[in-house]
Design an enzyme around this catalytic site. Sequence first.
Site, PDB file in Angstrom:
ATOM      1  CG  MET A  30      42.446  49.872  29.768  1.00  0.00           C
ATOM      2  SD  MET A  30      41.461  51.316  29.367  1.00  0.00           S
ATOM      3  CE  MET A  30      39.826  50.603  29.236  1.00  0.00           C
ATOM      4  CG  ASN A  32      37.160  45.278  36.409  1.00  0.00           C
ATOM      5  OD1 ASN A  32      37.075  44.611  37.441  1.00  0.00           O
ATOM      6  ND2 ASN A  32      36.110  45.600  35.690  1.00  0.00           N
ATOM      7  CG  LEU A  33      43.492  42.033  35.291  1.00  0.00           C
ATOM      8  CD1 LEU A  33      44.830  41.353  35.565  1.00  0.00           C
ATOM      9  CD2 LEU A  33      43.478  42.650  33.900  1.00  0.00           C
ATOM     10  CG  HIS A  37      41.998  40.838  31.217  1.00  0.00           C
ATOM     11  ND1 HIS A  37      40.827  41.169  31.852  1.00  0.00           N
ATOM     12  CD2 HIS A  37      42.181  41.792  30.271  1.00  0.00           C
ATOM     13  CE1 HIS A  37      40.329  42.273  31.331  1.00  0.00           C
ATOM     14  NE2 HIS A  37      41.126  42.666  30.359  1.00  0.00           N
ATOM     15  CD  GLN A 157      42.182  47.029  21.835  1.00  0.00           C
ATOM     16  OE1 GLN A 157      41.663  47.970  22.425  1.00  0.00           O
ATOM     17  NE2 GLN A 157      42.546  45.912  22.454  1.00  0.00           N
ATOM     18  CB  VAL A 180      37.718  33.634  27.652  1.00  0.00           C
ATOM     19  CG1 VAL A 180      37.186  32.774  28.798  1.00  0.00           C
ATOM     20  CG2 VAL A 180      39.178  33.282  27.356  1.00  0.00           C
ATOM     21  CB  SER A 190      36.479  44.858  32.332  1.00  0.00           C
ATOM     22  OG  SER A 190      37.728  44.197  32.286  1.00  0.00           O
TER      23      SER A 190
END
Length: 300
Positions: A30, A32-33, A37, A157, A180, A190
């Site tokens: 989505m 806003n890395l 990510h 998820q 991470v 994020s």
Amino acid sequence: MQIFKHLEDLRQWRQQLRMDGKTLAFVPTMGNLHEGHIQLVHQAHQHADVVITSIFVNPMQFGENEDLDAYPRTFDADCEKLAAADNHAVYFPSVSEMYPNGLSAQTFVQVPDNDNTLCAESTQRPGHFRGVSTVVTKLFNMVQPDVACFGEKDYQQLRVIRTMVADLNMPIKIVGVPTVREESGLAKSSRNGYLTPAEKAIAPVLHKSIQQVKTAILAHYQSSTTTDNLSNNRSVIDDNAQIEAAAIAAINEAGLKVDYVIARDAHTLAPITQDTQDFVVLGAAFLGKARLIDNITFSR
């Protein structure tokens, strides 16, 4: 790095990859890395010839009390980070391209039981996983990847996606990538951007507390016997409730507001019993404007 905003262009590119005999790995985001990510992108490179990342803030997975408009949009900065990680392409669809008939008329995909457990039980998350499974199905059909990478930070998820892919016979390999963390143990997210410096200093208590749950659970199993399975199952339930309650109290005392802290079977998310071998401890808590999630898995 190529950027696609329209499905027609994406599919032409995908068809050429297929004709060239190249495999494709996909990283849905989505935007806003952050470093987590980018780690997904690095892992994707290990599984395919070409890597594509999507950036789409999905309105279907936001709850009524969550501010969709306030979610950070940082497209240019995201593309810089992706290019530095040798990401090959970005799919950046609009809401109208994803849901041309609007959300109310959208066909949806729902994995059984997952809208009635843990994150979905929160008053802010009803329908969340239905939104996730629907948008991921659409993205899978659009991108047509061979492999897709998801972070293990959002354990539920990842489980939903794996179940959906298996149930619907999608020819896609799902790769889970370890969380991470910052040096403090806080899982990178994020939503950490919502935290003030003072809040960020206390946020690691969530991870610390679920680690303590792990330690206490393992201690229980090491000290228990198996002579009376029914009795031991009752003991597991009672002890586990006390262990979880202690963690919840510690997190609340630190200044967070616990949504849940719970230990479950790592494979089924069913309550643990004396026979459970593989565990996941899941935690979620509110801190300021952020809702933090974390988990750890372990075996005995």
